[in-house]
Motif scaffolding. Structure first.
Motif, PDB file in Angstrom:
ATOM      1  N   LYS A 133      23.858  14.172 -45.448  1.00  0.00           N
ATOM      2  CA  LYS A 133      23.699  13.008 -46.340  1.00  0.00           C
ATOM      3  C   LYS A 133      22.316  12.821 -46.842  1.00  0.00           C
ATOM      4  CE  LYS A 133      26.311   9.224 -45.642  1.00  0.00           C
ATOM      5  NZ  LYS A 133      26.395   7.791 -45.108  1.00  0.00           N
ATOM      6  N   GLN A 134      22.144  13.305 -48.168  1.00  0.00           N
ATOM      7  CA  GLN A 134      20.571  13.065 -48.627  1.00  0.00           C
ATOM      8  C   GLN A 134      19.869  11.652 -48.495  1.00  0.00           C
ATOM      9  OE1 GLN A 134      19.285  14.928 -52.161  1.00  0.00           O
ATOM     10  NE2 GLN A 134      19.922  16.768 -51.403  1.00  0.00           N
ATOM     11  N   THR A 142      13.996  15.554 -42.427  1.00  0.00           N
ATOM     12  CA  THR A 142      14.765  16.795 -42.945  1.00  0.00           C
ATOM     13  C   THR A 142      15.056  16.328 -44.457  1.00  0.00           C
ATOM     14  OG1 THR A 142      16.610  15.903 -42.144  1.00  0.00           O
ATOM     15  CG2 THR A 142      16.067  17.566 -40.925  1.00  0.00           C
ATOM     16  N   GLY A 143      15.146  15.128 -44.678  1.00  0.00           N
ATOM     17  CA  GLY A 143      15.450  14.660 -46.211  1.00  0.00           C
ATOM     18  C   GLY A 143      16.937  14.519 -46.164  1.00  0.00           C
ATOM     19  N   PHE A 144      17.580  14.583 -45.160  1.00  0.00           N
ATOM     20  CA  PHE A 144      18.969  14.505 -45.171  1.00  0.00           C
ATOM     21  C   PHE A 144      19.341  13.831 -43.428  1.00  0.00           C
ATOM     22  CE2 PHE A 144      18.926  19.007 -44.577  1.00  0.00           C
ATOM     23  CZ  PHE A 144      19.086  19.223 -43.206  1.00  0.00           C
TER      24      PHE A 144
END
Lengths: 641, 462
Positions: A133-134, A142-144
């Protein structure tokens, strides 16, 4: 339809909430009591502000599985933030820093998530698929966020009703923000990667009080497992609110259930008042189609201003711009929440999206206050050919940020003519909400290619079903019928010791009151001393009760033994042997000697002091009542002789 | 549409269930099980996953697996096939900017998700690149040429030769710089081979990849691409280089000489390191910090020597204690022409291997020694073992890295069968694969935990 006006919080009735079509649902986040984090082997639940290294990253929007950039993603990219992570070598490894792929999901965590799914009456999935999930705010390096659904479609009883449970997900917790100033945001990473569940209810709550009540029910239900974390930040809830004609707005991370009523009231009020503002604009002929704005660089006009924020900005070579909203006079003062007006909506957006984080970041002509001089306002208005019907908003900063801000001011103003923009909002201390980010859609979900799906085997569910606690509301009923003291009923029903209570009464022969004292009042007393349930091993507590039941220990000795066991473990064989009444005389003699040596205020206290000293020596080995009788008899004999 | 497309990746009872209820992949379906009703889009199944479950994407965006033997009924409500597209825009042309060519070989520098296998697969056009990294247009006029679409472990002599030839052609056309997108696993093999096959290039030849695929927000791909394209367009170093993250932070890239670089961590962003030497330069969006001045400088001509040849019957023997001589005999018997030994310490193997070394020499196999310590020189004259082995014809390659030695030996043996000539090629350093000196800062593997190292790390963003 929008004639209704919000009353003060205390005066709102359920009928009033029905009038505005109040609807609310919860997303309860609960940390799980595991040894390790969810996707790596770092220790769970160790928090520290100390850090040994910093890592710098940026977040770029990427593409979702179904093809397009997500709205939030674009917004976050517009903000071009530098993200700094503070790393503590004890609590964070290269996984959290996104330099190592994930390890397989922690089994202990998945067990607890499945167990709570079953408690919530959810249908379990047969195969758990891990998704990404961003989050482009940087709260996860990680950006998510790695997240997975364990169950869907359930319900939990609420009085005579049922509250629907949409789903339960298991996910990794995010970083804690330390600061966000200008284009730099700093995060502490100690909480990152902690196993968390998210239990999502349907939008079934109809008043702010119901929101809090359901929040409590879910919190207590999860606690009965004895496998969830407690303490600050271990349970947090996102609260979704909408009114008729409004939008589902998510208030993020409400740390205390007690705050929910006022927050949801204010959010409902905000939506309702924004819809009323739309009506007002309509009556002035301003709609989505007719909305216009103009803007101009007014740096030169304000060259000599004494308004410090702008004067300082200009000293640093920054610029000033004005945005004209034609026909909007007075509307930036339109009340949205308690003590909050519409201009806050604009200031919030400018702060988050244009990174103009030093407040005030805008001023406007509806509340001129002690800002610019009359001549400066006049000059600014003239630059945009303002009429008395218009409002201007002034913003300052670097050329790039001001460009973003000008666009954002116009965007936020225009959105009023359409409705309530989808966004997530922060819970603020005064019970109002502030803009956090545009609400992300399902587009920001895509499969995690690093981890294979996990089969949920029937044997695993069978094992978990066996350890599942009885629902606490059923226990409350049973305990009430069994005559458990009133003050202990609910606490005991939620406590991880509840099954032991049932065993103590049913199998060990204790009365409900006796068991309640040992399993509710004593642990509470110990908690005040700083000893928690988690430190008391269930097996130890059971063995202690068994010792009482077997006559190896008296009831008044239990507290001491519990205290000792929490720190050092319990061994029934190490308990001192029981004393006979006849063996007390030597203890009494010794105690009397000690009392004699101390300075006494009043000789009458000697028997009581002697009794205290004897009890210190023999507590647990012989009932206190027997000791009292023997001591009394001893002194009676002394008087006679 | 074939069954294979209709039921992408499904097999076993899951495939049977889909067929039985007439549910296609990408259909919006309502599935009734013995427990509940699930609604969502039926997704393709990974071929490595079991044949027991059907995967659906629910309206919330989450995927869940449903066991096929629990399905009691199902219906299709609609159909929505996903098309994964990077927003593609024509790469803008600016006559004032120079021309850079990006060759694609595969790997994760530009990639997308494959929902069938759950894997990341390469994707690559200038338009796509511009769509995802618009900053590239500020640097140069970029052209791309997708030569292959292979993961780096599948790169081999054919690919090496094609790549070298194409680079030569572009140089002759007057390109300002070359970028080669490559998977990171064997990037240092390819950088070595290009260092030998493409000599005296007038322009930079920059190899680049990424450690986090470009489908993730935290990817290093964009920044690596920006750094590498910047290097190709503006850098003064006309050598084959690897351009990858210096620290794990989004900060600067390092330009490593193609013959001295190695992937040193299975997953870190800053995995590439120059060994026994220092890198050539640091690069960021603004420009370069040159770390040395003994590099080959950019020229304005279009001259280049291409020697695109490779002998495949070459191998590396990684020595371990108690290695049996038949390991080497097998290579000799199978007709290998060259063997690079990665020996222990200064370049040693055990005595039982001596007869095998002798047999290799008699069979005319070229045997070279490198060190598995990676840092430092093969100095076989120091110990008796080494001297004896030299007596058996083993030639030490000084501080040439084992992978580089393997590549160079393959390239040298393709040029000559005369072992003396081969030896001459091997021992003549072409571009730093052998250096005469190891500077004191050529070996810096910091040991964490030591107070001064931890202090340094806490102050400098790695």
């Amino acid at each position: 339809m929008y004639d209704f006006q919000f009353k003060p919080f205390e005066e709102m009735t359920p009928e009033d909430y029905a009038t505005v079509g109040f609807k609310s649902g919860l997303e309860v986040h609960q940390q799980l009591l595991t040894t390790s984090k969810l996707f790596c082997r770092c220790p769970a639940g160790r928090y520290s502000k100390e850090f040994h290294a910093e890592i710098l990253r940026h977040m770029r929007p990427t593409l979702s599985e179904l093809g397009e950039y997500d709205g939030t993603a674009l917004m976050e990219f517009k903000t071009k933030k530098e993200i700094i992570y503070r790393v503590n070598k004890e609590t964070v490894c290269t996984y959290e820093m996104d330099d190592t792929p994930p390890f397989m999901m922690d089994d202990e965590a998945l067990d607890i998530a499945l167990e709570i799914s079953m408690l919530s009456g959810l249908t379990l999935v047969d195969e758990v698929h891990i998704a990404r999930k961003q989050y482009l705010d940087g709260s996860i390096p990680t950006g998510f966020q790695r997240t997975a659904i364990c169950g869907i479609n359930g319900s939990v009883p609420y009085g005579e009703r049922k509250v629907s449970m949409i789903q339960l997900g298991i996910e990794e917790d995010s970083c804690r923000e330390i600061s966000d100033v200008g284009h730099r945001r700093i995060y502490n990473t100690d909480r990152l990667g902690m196993p968390l569940i998210e239990l999502v209810t349907g939008p079934d709550m109809r008043t702010p009080e119901e929101v809090a009540e359901v929040g409590q029910i879910l919190r207590k239900m999860m606690r009965t497992t004895g496998r969830v974390r407690r303490g600050i930040g271990a349970t947090r809830a996102d609260t979704n609110v909408s009114v008729t004609g409004g939008t589902r707005i998510e208030i993020k991370g409400v740390p205390k259930i007690g705050m929910m009523p006022l927050l949801t009231y204010n959010e409902a009020q905000r939506q309702w008042n924004l819809l009323r503002l739309r009506e007002e604009l309509k009556s002035r002929g301003i709609t989505e189609e007719t909305f216009t704005y103009e803007h101009a660089d007014i740096t030169r006009i304000l060259k000599k201003t004494r308004f410090t924020p702008i004067a300082d900005a200009m000293k640093n070579g920054q610029i000033v711009a004005a945005v004209k909203l034609p026909g909007w006079v007075d509307l930036l003062r339109w009340q949205t929440q308690d003590n909050t007006v519409f201009s806050r909506e604009i200031a919030d957006r400018v702060r988050v999206i244009a990174c103009l984080t030093v407040l005030p970041n805008i001023i406007h002509s509806d509340t001129m206050g002690e800002t610019l001089s009359g001549a400066e306002w006049k000059g600014a208005k003239k630059a945009l050919d303002c009429t008395p019907d218009d409002t201007i908003v002034i913003v300052w900063g670097s050329a790039q940020d001001v460009e973003t801000a000008v666009k954002e001011i116009a965007i936020r103003a225009k959105e009023v003519t359409i409705g309530i923009p989808s966004e997530t909002r922060q819970a603020l201390r005064d019970g109002t909400t502030g803009f956090e980010r545009i609400l992300p859609g399902p587009q920001r979900m895509y499969p995690d290619t690093d981890l294979p799906p996990i089969r949920v085997e029937p044997e695993r569910l069978e094992r978990l079903r066996k350890r599942m606690p009885v629902q606490y509301w059923d226990r409350i009923r049973q305990f009430t019928e069994a005559g458990v003291p009133k003050d202990a009923i609910e606490g005991l029903a939620i406590s991880p010791l509840a099954p032991l209570f049932e065993f103590a009464v049913g199998e060990m022969g204790f009365s409900a009151t006796e068991a309640a004292v040992m399993l509710w009042r004593y642990p509470r007393r110990l908690r005040r001393e700083g000893i928690t349930y988690d430190e008391m091993k269930l097996d130890d507590v059971r063995a202690i009760l068994q010792s009482v039941s077997d006559g190896k220990l008296t009831r008044d000795g239990v507290l001491n033994v519990l205290r000792h066991a929490a720190r050092n473990g319990f061994d029934a064989a190490a308990l001192p042997s029981r004393l006979k009444r006849s063996e007390l005389e030597s203890f009494i003699q010794k105690a009397k000697q000690q009392v004699r040596y101390s300075k006494l205020h009043d000789e009458k206290n000697i028997p009581n002091l002697t009794l205290d000293k004897v009890m210190d020596e023999v507590r647990g080995r012989i009932p206190g009542a027997d000791v009292a009788e023997e001591v009394a008899a001893h002194f009676a004999k002394e008087v006679q002789s | 549409m074939s069954d294979k497309d209709t039921y992408k990746g499904y097999r076993g009872i899951a495939l049977e269930a889909l067929k039985k209820y007439g549910i296609r992949v990408w259909s919006d379906a309502r599935i009734l099980t013995d427990a509940d009703t699930f609604e969502g889009i039926v997704l393709p199944r990974s071929e490595t996953a079991d044949g027991d479950h059907i995967v659906i994407k629910m309206i919330t965006g989450y995927n869940v697996g449903i066991r096929a033997d629990r399905i009691r009924g199902a219906e299709e409500l609609g159909y929505k096939e996903a098309h994964y597209k990077i927003p593609e825009k024509a790469f803008p042309y600016d006559p004032k900017k120079s021309r850079v060519v990006l060759f694609g070989t595969g790997g994760t520098i530009a990639s997308r998700l494959d929902y069938r296998t759950g894997a990341v697969i390469p994707a690559f056009t200038p338009g796509e690149l511009y769509g995802s990294v618009p900053e590239l247009a500020d640097i140069c006029n970029l052209e791309t040429d997708k030569l292959f679409g292979v993961f780096s472990e599948n790169m081999g002599p054919q690919e090496y030769m094609t790549l070298a030839t194409r680079i030569g052609e572009e140089i002759e056309k007057g390109v300002r710089g070359i970028v080669v997108g490559h998977g990171t696993d064997t990037m240092h093999h390819t950088s070595a081979v290009l260092s030998f096959m493409v000599q005296n290039s007038p322009v930079p030849i920059v190899m680049v990849g990424s450690q986090r695929s470009s489908d993730r927000p935290s990817s290093d791909a964009a920044l690596n691409l920006i750094h590498s394209v910047k290097t190709a367009a503006d850098c003064d170093i006309a050598e084959v280089m690897v351009c990858m993250f210096g620290p794990t932070s989004d900060d600067y890239g390092l330009l490593h000489r193609g013959t001295r670089v190695r992937k040193m961590h299975s997953s870190y962003r800053s995995t590439f390191r120059t060994l026994s030497d220092v890198p050539l330069a640091m690069v960021n969006r603004e420009g370069f910090s040159y770390l040395r001045d003994d590099y080959k400088k950019r020229r304005n001509d279009r001259e280049v020597d291409i020697k695109a040849v490779f002998e495949e019957r070459v191998g590396i023997l990684y020595y371990y204690p108690n290695m049996q001589p038949d390991m080497m005999d097998m290579m000799v018997e199978k007709g290998y022409k060259g063997i690079v030994i990665a020996g222990t310490g200064l370049g040693h193997v055990n005595k039982p291997l001596y007869p095998a070394l002798k047999r290799a020499r008699e069979a005319g196999v070229a045997v070279y020694m490198t060190v598995q310590t990676l840092w430092g020189y093969a100095q076989m004259y120091v110990y008796e073992t080494g001297r004896e082995m030299m007596g058996l014809g083993v030639i030490p390659l000084q501080n040439m890295l084992p992978e580089v030695a393997y590549i160079k030996l393959g390239w040298a043996l393709a040029q000559s069968d005369d072992l003396e000539e081969v030896k001459d090629i091997m021992l003549t350093s072409i571009n730093g694969e052998i250096t005469t000196r190891e500077p004191y800062n050529g070996y810096l593997v910091f040991q964490g935990g030591i107070p001064e190292v931890d202090e340094f790390v806490s102050e400098i963003r790695r």
